[in-house]
Scaffold this motif. Structure first.
Motif, PDB file in Angstrom:
ATOM      1  N   SER A 326      -3.689   3.710  -2.995  1.00 20.89           N
ATOM      2  CA  SER A 326      -3.133   4.587  -1.967  1.00 20.89           C
ATOM      3  C   SER A 326      -1.879   5.274  -2.472  1.00 20.89           C
ATOM      4  O   SER A 326      -1.172   4.775  -3.357  1.00 20.89           O
ATOM      5  N   LEU A 327      -1.608   6.406  -1.878  1.00 19.11           N
ATOM      6  CA  LEU A 327      -0.397   7.171  -2.148  1.00 19.11           C
ATOM      7  C   LEU A 327       0.676   6.825  -1.117  1.00 19.11           C
ATOM      8  O   LEU A 327       1.683   6.200  -1.416  1.00 19.11           O
ATOM      9  N   LYS A 328       0.428   7.184   0.126  1.00 19.58           N
ATOM     10  CA  LYS A 328       1.420   6.994   1.185  1.00 19.58           C
ATOM     11  C   LYS A 328       1.810   5.537   1.374  1.00 19.58           C
ATOM     12  O   LYS A 328       2.993   5.203   1.548  1.00 19.58           O
ATOM     13  N   ASP A 329       0.828   4.623   1.348  1.00 17.64           N
ATOM     14  CA  ASP A 329       1.089   3.218   1.615  1.00 17.64           C
ATOM     15  C   ASP A 329       1.552   2.448   0.375  1.00 17.64           C
ATOM     16  O   ASP A 329       1.916   1.279   0.473  1.00 17.64           O
ATOM     17  N   LYS A 330       1.457   3.084  -0.785  1.00 11.53           N
ATOM     18  CA  LYS A 330       2.000   2.539  -2.029  1.00 11.53           C
ATOM     19  C   LYS A 330       1.463   1.138  -2.317  1.00 11.53           C
ATOM     20  O   LYS A 330       2.205   0.228  -2.690  1.00 11.53           O
ATOM     21  N   SER A 331       0.149   0.985  -2.141  1.00 12.67           N
ATOM     22  CA  SER A 331      -0.485  -0.327  -2.285  1.00 12.67           C
ATOM     23  C   SER A 331      -1.864  -0.172  -2.898  1.00 12.67           C
ATOM     24  O   SER A 331      -2.418   0.935  -2.979  1.00 12.67           O
ATOM     25  N   ILE A 332      -2.414  -1.316  -3.336  1.00 14.77           N
ATOM     26  CA  ILE A 332      -3.827  -1.383  -3.700  1.00 14.77           C
ATOM     27  C   ILE A 332      -4.491  -2.392  -2.770  1.00 14.77           C
ATOM     28  O   ILE A 332      -3.841  -3.283  -2.230  1.00 14.77           O
ATOM     29  N   ILE A 343     -17.671  -4.245   4.579  1.00 15.56           N
ATOM     30  CA  ILE A 343     -16.482  -4.724   3.878  1.00 15.56           C
ATOM     31  C   ILE A 343     -16.093  -6.116   4.364  1.00 15.56           C
ATOM     32  O   ILE A 343     -15.988  -6.366   5.567  1.00 15.56           O
ATOM     33  N   ILE A 344     -15.857  -7.010   3.410  1.00 18.69           N
ATOM     34  CA  ILE A 344     -15.356  -8.347   3.709  1.00 18.69           C
ATOM     35  C   ILE A 344     -14.212  -8.660   2.753  1.00 18.69           C
ATOM     36  O   ILE A 344     -14.044  -8.001   1.717  1.00 18.69           O
ATOM     37  N   ASN A 345     -13.441  -9.674   3.092  1.00 18.91           N
ATOM     38  CA  ASN A 345     -12.345 -10.153   2.239  1.00 18.91           C
ATOM     39  C   ASN A 345     -11.405  -9.023   1.822  1.00 18.91           C
ATOM     40  O   ASN A 345     -11.033  -8.885   0.653  1.00 18.91           O
ATOM     41  N   PHE A 346     -10.996  -8.224   2.802  1.00 18.03           N
ATOM     42  CA  PHE A 346     -10.096  -7.097   2.552  1.00 18.03           C
ATOM     43  C   PHE A 346      -8.668  -7.613   2.396  1.00 18.03           C
ATOM     44  O   PHE A 346      -8.163  -8.340   3.241  1.00 18.03           O
ATOM     45  N   GLU A 347      -8.008  -7.240   1.296  1.00 18.34           N
ATOM     46  CA  GLU A 347      -6.718  -7.820   0.975  1.00 18.34           C
ATOM     47  C   GLU A 347      -5.803  -6.752   0.376  1.00 18.34           C
ATOM     48  O   GLU A 347      -6.185  -6.030  -0.549  1.00 18.34           O
ATOM     49  N   LYS A 348      -4.591  -6.650   0.896  1.00 19.07           N
ATOM     50  CA  LYS A 348      -3.613  -5.653   0.467  1.00 19.07           C
ATOM     51  C   LYS A 348      -2.592  -6.266  -0.488  1.00 19.07           C
ATOM     52  O   LYS A 348      -2.093  -7.365  -0.264  1.00 19.07           O
ATOM     53  N   VAL A 349      -2.267  -5.511  -1.556  1.00 14.05           N
ATOM     54  CA  VAL A 349      -1.201  -5.898  -2.484  1.00 14.05           C
ATOM     55  C   VAL A 349      -0.257  -4.707  -2.624  1.00 14.05           C
ATOM     56  O   VAL A 349      -0.671  -3.632  -3.071  1.00 14.05           O
ATOM     57  N   GLU A 350       0.995  -4.883  -2.254  1.00 11.84           N
ATOM     58  CA  GLU A 350       1.968  -3.796  -2.335  1.00 11.84           C
ATOM     59  C   GLU A 350       2.406  -3.583  -3.777  1.00 11.84           C
ATOM     60  O   GLU A 350       2.677  -4.529  -4.503  1.00 11.84           O
ATOM     61  N   VAL A 351       2.458  -2.304  -4.150  1.00 11.65           N
ATOM     62  CA  VAL A 351       2.914  -1.913  -5.482  1.00 11.65           C
ATOM     63  C   VAL A 351       4.264  -1.196  -5.416  1.00 11.65           C
ATOM     64  O   VAL A 351       5.008  -1.154  -6.379  1.00 11.65           O
ATOM     65  N   SER A 352       4.573  -0.598  -4.255  1.00 10.31           N
ATOM     66  CA  SER A 352       5.859   0.064  -3.982  1.00 10.31           C
ATOM     67  C   SER A 352       6.017   1.397  -4.684  1.00 10.31           C
ATOM     68  O   SER A 352       7.137   1.896  -4.834  1.00 10.31           O
ATOM     69  N   GLU A 353       4.907   1.998  -5.128  1.00 10.01           N
ATOM     70  CA  GLU A 353       4.915   3.358  -5.639  1.00 10.01           C
ATOM     71  C   GLU A 353       3.616   4.051  -5.251  1.00 10.01           C
ATOM     72  O   GLU A 353       2.576   3.404  -5.094  1.00 10.01           O
TER      73      GLU A 353
END
Length: 381
Positions: A326-332, A343-353
């Motif tokens: 993502s661009l705006k949310d700065k995460s993968i 979709i199952i097991n959806f998980e966010k990891v912040e990258v901060s860029e």
């Protein structure tokens, strides 16, 4: 940036390591020189990543192209490759707006493909592709694909124009074809016009430039991945105010009579900018943005994001396991697909860029992070 490009000098880098969530860390290689002009931010520069043999290739949004041999480290700079890309888009276009830029790079079968916003006529734009044989000293691009029609930045049906909505993602499909996404440039009606190439995903012959439309009803497709094992194409696109989507295009249906249609600008989980206010009444009459897709004959996304995350590229990292950036949310975001493509097991990891591009190679994720003009590498081993 164009002066740096003209000089042909190396792109210097600096390495740091940052810890992320979920026991992940990212090696960050900041490009200290060369990447000076962004698509969203004024500074630093936006860019894209691909690979050729064992080399990592980077390209800026203004056409600076460079490579580095072997595994990336902090002991060797990137070497520039001379190109003629300025023959197709240059200072005259960049001066008009930062959103006029190069949009993606693909290296496939020893050929390099680059998409860009082309000024087909004065102040009239569409998204095009140039290609060439891959070379490490001098690349001479020629035009592969260009639409005959263009969207005028002033004189258009709705009086609105936005070249951020240009699409431009390129991926390989088979030995003879690539897939290419196009946006609507905020001329929303084009996405439902079968005679228009905008708001579509196209299959293009890499020898002739001949094309066919394989899906329609897209707003601004920013990610494509052809999952050969499951015979599907995963497509991501920006919604308006909310409504970013992950869609599945079924390859088995591509050559059937009816195009797969994803509903823009009739259906969306998002809203037009500023929402359902009085000044938007005519826009909603023309483009109602129904929350349901299927009730109006369209294909439902497998996921909608409200609010928007500024969705970008999507890659596969394992058996039915994927990552989207993502661009705006700065995460993968990591997720899996079950047997019904849910979709199952959806998980966010912040990258901060802001993440402009995403690639997967040898169990590593490669990210182009445009808030610092850096290449990030995450070891998934």
């Amino acid at each position: 940036e164009l002066v740096k490009k003209e000089s042909g000098s190396d792109i210097e880098i600096n390495k740091t390591t940052i810890n992320l969530s979920n026991n992940l860390s990212i090696q960050k290689f900041q490009l200290l020189t060369g990447f000076y002009s962004g698509i969203h931010n004024e500074y630093p520069g936006s860019g894209y990543i691909d690979f050729h043999k064992e080399n990592i290739i980077i390209m800026s949004s203004r056409g600076l192209l460079a490579f580095k041999q072997g595994l990336i480290d902090d002991t060797e700079d990137f070497k520039q490759i001379s190109t003629n890309v300025n023959d197709f888009i240059g200072l005259e276009q960049y001066d008009k707006n930062k959103w006029f830029s190069l949009k993606d790079i693909l290296i496939f079968n020893d050929k390099i493909f680059v998409s860009f916003t082309e000024e087909i006529e004065n102040d009239c734009w569409n998204t095009s592709i140039v290609s060439a044989n891959m070379d490490y000293e001098n690349i001479k691009f020629t035009k592969l694909f260009s639409a005959q029609d263009c969207i005028h930045s002033i004189n258009n049906i709705d009086g609105q124009f936005n070249a951020h909505q240009s699409g431009g993602r390129i991926i390989s499909f088979d030995n003879d074809h690539i897939l290419f996404s196009t946006g609507d440039y905020r001329s929303r009606h084009l996405a439902q016009d079968k005679q228009s190439l905008n708001g579509k995903v196209l299959k293009i012959n890499i020898s002739t430039g001949n094309y066919e439309i394989i899906s329609m009803g897209h707003r601004n497709p920013q990610g494509l991945y052809f999952d050969k094992n499951n015979n599907i194409i995963l497509e991501t696109e920006h919604g308006p105010q909310g409504g970013d989507e992950i869609n599945i295009i079924e390859v088995s249906k591509i050559n059937q009579d009816e195009l797969q249609n994803y509903g823009w600008a009739i259906s969306s989980a998002g809203e037009h900018y500023q929402g359902r206010v009085e000044k938007n009444e005519k826009i909603y009459e023309k483009y109602p943005l129904h929350n349901s897709h299927s009730e109006y004959g369209f294909i439902e996304p497998i996921k909608s994001f409200v609010p928007s995350i500024g969705i970008s590229e999507i890659v596969k990292i394992g058996s039915n396991r994927y990552v989207v950036s993502s661009l705006k949310d700065k995460s993968i975001y990591f997720f899996e697909l079950d047997g019904q493509n849910k979709i199952i097991n959806f998980e966010k990891v912040e990258v901060s860029e802001r993440i402009r591009d995403l690639k997967f190679k040898d169990n590593h994720l490669y990210l182009f992070m445009e808030d610092s003009a850096s290449i990030g590498i995450i070891n998934l081993g």
